[in-house]
Design a protein around this motif. Structure first.
Motif, short mmCIF file in Angstrom:
data_model
loop_
_atom_site.label_atom_id
_atom_site.label_comp_id
_atom_site.label_asym_id
_atom_site.label_seq_id
_atom_site.Cartn_x
_atom_site.Cartn_y
_atom_site.Cartn_z
N GLY A 212 0.81 -1.21 0.00
CA GLY A 212 0.00 0.00 0.00
C GLY A 212 0.84 1.26 0.00
N LEU A 213 1.95 1.24 0.76
CA LEU A 213 2.83 2.40 0.81
C LEU A 213 3.49 2.66 -0.54
CD1 LEU A 213 4.61 1.91 4.27
CD2 LEU A 213 2.73 3.46 3.72
N LEU A 214 3.78 1.59 -1.28
CA LEU A 214 4.40 1.75 -2.59
C LEU A 214 3.41 2.29 -3.63
CD1 LEU A 214 6.65 -1.43 -2.72
CD2 LEU A 214 7.41 0.94 -2.62
N ILE A 215 2.16 2.41 -3.23
CA ILE A 215 1.16 3.08 -4.08
C ILE A 215 0.89 4.49 -3.53
CG2 ILE A 215 -1.23 3.06 -4.88
CD1 ILE A 215 -1.09 -0.03 -4.73
N ASP A 216 0.55 4.55 -2.24
CA ASP A 216 0.11 5.82 -1.66
C ASP A 216 1.27 6.77 -1.33
OD1 ASP A 216 -2.45 4.75 -1.75
OD2 ASP A 216 -2.37 4.01 0.32
N ARG A 217 2.42 6.22 -1.00
CA ARG A 217 3.56 7.06 -0.58
C ARG A 217 4.79 6.83 -1.46
NH1 ARG A 217 2.47 8.88 4.79
NH2 ARG A 217 4.35 10.12 4.54
N LEU A 218 4.58 6.38 -2.68
CA LEU A 218 5.71 6.01 -3.54
C LEU A 218 6.69 7.16 -3.73
CD1 LEU A 218 7.10 3.97 -5.39
CD2 LEU A 218 5.63 4.76 -7.27
N GLY A 219 6.18 8.34 -4.00
CA GLY A 219 7.07 9.48 -4.22
C GLY A 219 7.89 9.81 -3.00
N ASP A 220 7.28 9.77 -1.83
CA ASP A 220 8.00 10.07 -0.59
C ASP A 220 9.09 9.03 -0.32
OD1 ASP A 220 6.37 12.26 -0.17
OD2 ASP A 220 4.99 11.19 1.17
N LEU A 221 8.75 7.76 -0.51
CA LEU A 221 9.73 6.70 -0.25
C LEU A 221 10.90 6.79 -1.22
CD1 LEU A 221 7.36 3.66 0.42
CD2 LEU A 221 8.54 5.08 2.10
N ALA A 222 10.60 7.08 -2.49
CA ALA A 222 11.67 7.22 -3.48
C ALA A 222 12.56 8.42 -3.16
CB ALA A 222 11.06 7.35 -4.88
N HIS A 223 11.94 9.49 -2.72
CA HIS A 223 12.70 10.69 -2.35
C HIS A 223 13.63 10.40 -1.18
CE1 HIS A 223 13.31 14.55 -0.20
NE2 HIS A 223 13.44 15.03 -1.44
N ASP A 224 13.16 9.61 -0.22
CA ASP A 224 13.97 9.28 0.95
C ASP A 224 15.28 8.61 0.57
OD1 ASP A 224 12.07 10.32 2.64
OD2 ASP A 224 11.22 8.39 3.24
N VAL A 225 15.24 7.75 -0.46
CA VAL A 225 16.44 7.00 -0.84
C VAL A 225 17.09 7.55 -2.12
CG1 VAL A 225 15.74 4.90 0.36
CG2 VAL A 225 15.05 5.24 -2.03
N HIS A 226 16.55 8.68 -2.62
CA HIS A 226 17.13 9.37 -3.78
C HIS A 226 17.18 8.47 -5.01
CE1 HIS A 226 18.22 12.56 -0.99
NE2 HIS A 226 18.83 11.66 -0.23
#
Length: 419
Positions: A212-226
């Motif tokens: 679910g996070l990889l759908i709803d928060r994908l941009g945030d998670l990707a930003h966290d790890v650049h």
């Protein structure tokens, strides 16, 4: 309990002291020995540590010494946080690989090999002193990079050792904040090698919330790890930020060539911190320490040390022997996965089979790590070339030879066999 911190003059140490003060009920320390060859740093960091404990009303005694034997004598656990060659060596690791169009990084790629060569012999020498003079059954907790290679060196030599990194606990805290739960309510499907790991599940109350996070928060998670959101979506996992050196090598290299090195920034932060530690009115962890790196280091160390002392608790991510957990790797290779401490040993939790792309990269880097350890223990230019060539970020023979020559030129005074 007596704890020895070898490398205790590090600017990281007040981060640990802050944690010891806050978690005194979890880890009842009576003595903390700070061991470091630099008497000036010992004086500053030792004084800061004493003031922090006094402010917190913690009764533990701080002892400072440059004698490893004196520091580890009777210790129940020994924490290694070494930087052989100091920030000068780190600065070199982050820059000379650029001459051959490789990333410069202190734990990954050519710079990581240089650090392994410098560090493993020193860590093994300290471990022998621990074996002879620490309390019976004392554990060595290795926070010294490259953690996987150093921990395997210690285990291979028969020491009671476990490796620790703060990447997993950082992810745990991040996911707990997103989910609105306590960190210990989050279990990670963390797998790989040190600084080469992926979060493949995030379990809260028995349910994996990562899809679910990889759908709803994908941009945030990707930003966290650049890294690119499309990469995380395709993997179905969150790579550690160290995977950026592989998945975005050319982008990272371009950034490194255009910007000051991380070592330069760290050196400035360390000078600021040492100035604060010298101020007798400063008795709290400075805000500047957060910019030094190593977030949640104290919590990770305390949780691990408490389990070793019998406190129990949930699984913790550590570096330990593979022993069949990843069947494509030798049993004696060191992997980074969740494990429980039971009956005096860390036991890894089962790991579901890895996808082909992840398994292939892990296998390749593991092969490099074995060759790197062989070079670190036995020395010799040919061994260094072979390890260098095996690294997925190098591969080409001519490039490996040029990088090896650069490595040896920069580290000749720090490698006994090369001097």
């Amino acid at each position: 309990m007596k704890l020895a911190i070898v490398g205790g003059g590090s600017t990281y140490t007040p981060e640990l002291i802050d944690g010891f003060a806050r978690y005194r009920d979890v880890l009842p320390l009576e003595e903390i020995a700070l061991v470091d060859p630099d008497p000036h740093r010992l004086e500053l960091v030792g004084g800061m540590a004493r003031r922090m404990l006094a402010r917190a009303g913690h009764a533990a005694r701080i002892v400072t010494t440059s004698d490893v034997r004196e520091g580890v004598e009777g210790s129940d656990a020994v924490l290694l946080q070494l930087r052989v060659g100091g920030q000068d060596a780190r600065q070199a690791d982050e820059t000379w690989p650029h001459e051959v169009h490789c990333i410069g990084q202190e734990t990954t790629g050519p710079g990581g090999l240089a650090k392994a060569l410098r560090t493993v012999p020193v860590a093994l020498g300290i471990a022998e002193v621990v074996r002879a003079h620490a309390a019976p059954g004392a554990w060595i907790v290795d926070f010294t990079n490259p953690v996987g290679i150093v921990t395997r060196a210690l285990l291979q030599a028969g020491h009671r050792a476990v490796g620790l990194c703060n990447v997993a606990i950082g992810f745990q805290r991040r996911f707990a904040a997103i989910a609105g739960v306590q960190p210990d309510d989050v279990s990670l499907g963390h797998v790989g090698l040190n600084h080469l790991t992926w979060e493949r599940s995030v379990t809260v109350a028995g349910r994996d919330i990562l899809p679910g996070l990889l759908i709803d928060r994908l941009g945030d998670l990707a930003h966290d790890v650049h890294l690119a959101p499309s990469l995380l979506a395709q993997l179905g996992a969150v790579p550690s930020y160290y995977l950026r050196y592989f998945y975005a090598h050319d982008e990272v290299l371009a950034e490194q060539l255009a910007e000051p090195s991380r070592a330069e920034a760290v050196r400035a932060i360390e000078n600021e911190l040492l100035g604060l530690y010298a101020d007798s009115s400063v008795d709290e962890k400075p805000e500047a320490l957060e910019r030094r790196g190593g977030a949640f280091y104290s919590e990770a160390a305390i949780e691990l040390l408490a389990q070793i002392q019998g406190a129990g608790g949930p699984s913790r991510v550590v570096n330990l022997r593979n022993d069949g957990v990843l069947p494509f790797l030798p049993d004696d290779h060191v992997i980074e996965v969740p494990a429980r401490f039971a009956d005096g040993a860390f036991v890894a939790e089962p790991v579901a089979p890895l996808d082909d792309d992840i398994r292939g990269l892990v296998a390749a880097v593991a092969g490099y790590e074995r060759l790197a350890l062989d070079a670190a223990v036995h020395g010799g230019r040919d061994r260094v070339v072979r390890a260098m060539r095996a690294h997925p970020l190098v591969l080409q023979h001519d490039r490996a030879q040029k990088l090896t020559d650069l490595l040896l030129a920069e580290n000749r005074d720090l490698l006994e066999w090369a001097s």
